[in-house]
Design a protein around this motif. Structure first.
Motif, PDB file in Angstrom:
ATOM      1  N   PRO A 251      -0.161  -3.118   2.003  1.00 37.81           N
ATOM      2  CA  PRO A 251      -0.983  -2.221   2.804  1.00 37.81           C
ATOM      3  C   PRO A 251      -0.176  -1.631   3.961  1.00 37.81           C
ATOM      4  O   PRO A 251       0.650  -2.322   4.571  1.00 37.81           O
ATOM      5  N   THR A 252      -0.423  -0.363   4.236  1.00 38.24           N
ATOM      6  CA  THR A 252       0.371   0.350   5.248  1.00 38.24           C
ATOM      7  C   THR A 252      -0.473   0.780   6.447  1.00 38.24           C
ATOM      8  O   THR A 252      -0.027   1.582   7.255  1.00 38.24           O
ATOM      9  N   ASP A 253      -1.675   0.232   6.582  1.00 41.66           N
ATOM     10  CA  ASP A 253      -2.589   0.697   7.635  1.00 41.66           C
ATOM     11  C   ASP A 253      -1.939   0.705   9.016  1.00 41.66           C
ATOM     12  O   ASP A 253      -2.013   1.695   9.743  1.00 41.66           O
ATOM     13  N   SER A 254      -1.312  -0.404   9.406  1.00 45.38           N
ATOM     14  CA  SER A 254      -0.727  -0.505  10.739  1.00 45.38           C
ATOM     15  C   SER A 254       0.791  -0.431  10.722  1.00 45.38           C
ATOM     16  O   SER A 254       1.435  -0.715  11.733  1.00 45.38           O
ATOM     17  N   THR A 292      -3.026   2.610   1.930  1.00 44.60           N
ATOM     18  CA  THR A 292      -3.982   2.040   2.869  1.00 44.60           C
ATOM     19  C   THR A 292      -4.784   0.956   2.158  1.00 44.60           C
ATOM     20  O   THR A 292      -4.847   0.904   0.928  1.00 44.60           O
ATOM     21  N   SER A 293      -5.413   0.111   2.926  1.00 47.86           N
ATOM     22  CA  SER A 293      -6.226  -0.952   2.334  1.00 47.86           C
ATOM     23  C   SER A 293      -7.345  -0.375   1.481  1.00 47.86           C
ATOM     24  O   SER A 293      -7.680  -0.910   0.423  1.00 47.86           O
ATOM     25  N   GLU A 294      -7.913   0.737   1.917  1.00 43.32           N
ATOM     26  CA  GLU A 294      -8.972   1.365   1.137  1.00 43.32           C
ATOM     27  C   GLU A 294      -8.435   1.840  -0.212  1.00 43.32           C
ATOM     28  O   GLU A 294      -9.086   1.663  -1.249  1.00 43.32           O
ATOM     29  N   ASP A 331      -2.658  -6.849   7.918  1.00 42.12           N
ATOM     30  CA  ASP A 331      -3.465  -5.811   7.268  1.00 42.12           C
ATOM     31  C   ASP A 331      -4.249  -6.373   6.083  1.00 42.12           C
ATOM     32  O   ASP A 331      -5.398  -5.989   5.851  1.00 42.12           O
ATOM     33  N   ARG A 335      -8.000  -5.991   6.966  1.00 40.94           N
ATOM     34  CA  ARG A 335      -8.453  -4.713   6.400  1.00 40.94           C
ATOM     35  C   ARG A 335      -8.666  -4.782   4.887  1.00 40.94           C
ATOM     36  O   ARG A 335      -9.734  -4.415   4.399  1.00 40.94           O
TER      37      ARG A 335
END
Length: 350
Positions: A251-254, A292-294, A331, A335
């Motif tokens: 995941p790359t959110d943060s 992203t996590s989504e 993440d 997330r």
């Protein structure tokens, strides 16, 4: 986002625990810190890969013992320990000791077969018995019997004034047998694990049957279903038919811009091997999931293998820096896990 038919019950992660050969202590300390972070973030389990004659964890039992003294809740496992490198009796003693130190939190994952690069190590590993060693399922069956406390010999009792001997492996850790897992990549191994009372570890590598369409997710789904059918036919209790899936998720959110670029390059370099079966055994690799996590959750919900499980042990990428693992684990816990319907249990601020 697709509906989630099976709620995610347990969230775990898997690490190889890399280190610099010039300073191996630092890498092991990093692994222990990652496990401690996992507990603070509310992960249910942390799993260690087993690597011999490489710059990764060669003794996960020792690392789990150390981690057990720095954590109190998170389950600790191996994914997997290749029994071709082990004496089952001695390993049973070490695993049981570690499980007692951990308060019953150890989940040994096992596999059989000849050690990797067998011809290069057999003269040191089994100098007098290489030609007769049995690397079949019988090796893991023996380990399971020993862990369960079945007799090793007829002899037991006192000898002399203070010496007292047992006829089973000591120490004995009640409940450990129920927490044995088998790492199966083929339908044959999955069925064997179901018949013999092992939980199932299904990872990012599988072997299709002859003539089977090389669709990783569908094959993984069929193997998990075959495992459950075999377990049910053998009368295995439900608690002995746990299944965990272990894909690589990033995941790359943060993540920073530099991290995103590094992560994408890693995935791009590994993706070509997923396009077709590899080698004489037609090995199939799962694609790494990045975004992203989504976005990752959406891909997982659509994944036929993921649809069969309610436990995961997401694999951390190889060769990243400690701060990368902190970002990825954070993440996943805060997330991706919630996006999959799993809220961190007992999580603290990292």
């Amino acid at each position: 986002m697709p509906d989630q038919n099976r709620p995610l019950r347990k969230l775990g992660f898997l690490t190889i625990g890399l280190f610099d050969p010039a300073n191996p202590a630092a890498g092991h300390e990093s692994t222990l810190q990652v496990i401690e972070l996992g507990e603070r973030l509310g992960f249910d389990s942390a799993w260690l890969r087993h690597r011999h004659l490489q710059f990764g964890i060669s003794s996960p039992v020792a690392v789990m013992a150390a981690a057990s003294q720095r954590t109190s809740r998170i389950e600790l496992g191996t994914a997997v320990t290749p029994l071709g490198w082990e004496n089952p009796l001695r390993l049973a003693e070490d695993i049981a000791t570690t499980d007692l130190l951990a308060g019953g939190r150890i989940n040994p994952g096992l596999s059989v077969g000849e050690p990797m690069h067998w011809d290069t190590v057999k003269h040191e590993l089994y100098p007098d018995s290489a030609g007769v060693e049995n690397f079949s399922y019988a090796r893991v069956e023996r380990f399971a019997r020993l862990v369960a406390g079945e007799p090793v010999r007829d002899f037991s009792g006192k000898q002399g004034v203070v010496e007292e001997f047992s006829n089973r492996v000591e120490p004995h850790s009640p409940g450990l047998r129920d927490r044995l897992w088998y790492g199966a990549a083929s339908r044959k191994s999955a069925v064997w694990a179901g018949h013999n009372g092992f939980n199932l570890l299904s990872s990012s590598v599988i072997f299709p049957e002859a003539g089977e369409e090389p669709d990783f997710a569908r094959i993984q789904q069929s193997q998990i279903r075959a495992y459950r059918d075999a377990a049910a036919a053998s009368g295995q209790p439900q608690e002995r038919t746990r299944v965990s899936q272990g894909l690589v998720v990033i995941p790359t959110d943060s993540a920073s811009a530099a991290q995103r670029e590094k992560y994408q390059q890693y995935v791009d370099e590994r993706t070509p091997r997923t396009a077709a079966p590899q080698g004489p055994k037609r090995m199939l690799f799962a694609r790494d999931l990045i975004g992203t996590s989504e976005q990752i959750a959406e891909q997982l919900f659509a994944h036929a293998g993921f649809q069969e499980v309610d436990e995961v042990a997401f694999a951390l990428p190889f060769s990243f820096e400690h701060e990368d693992y902190v970002q990825i684990l954070t993440d996943i816990a805060t997330r991706l896990g919630p996006a999959l319907g799993r809220s961190p249990a007992g999580a603290e601020r990292a």
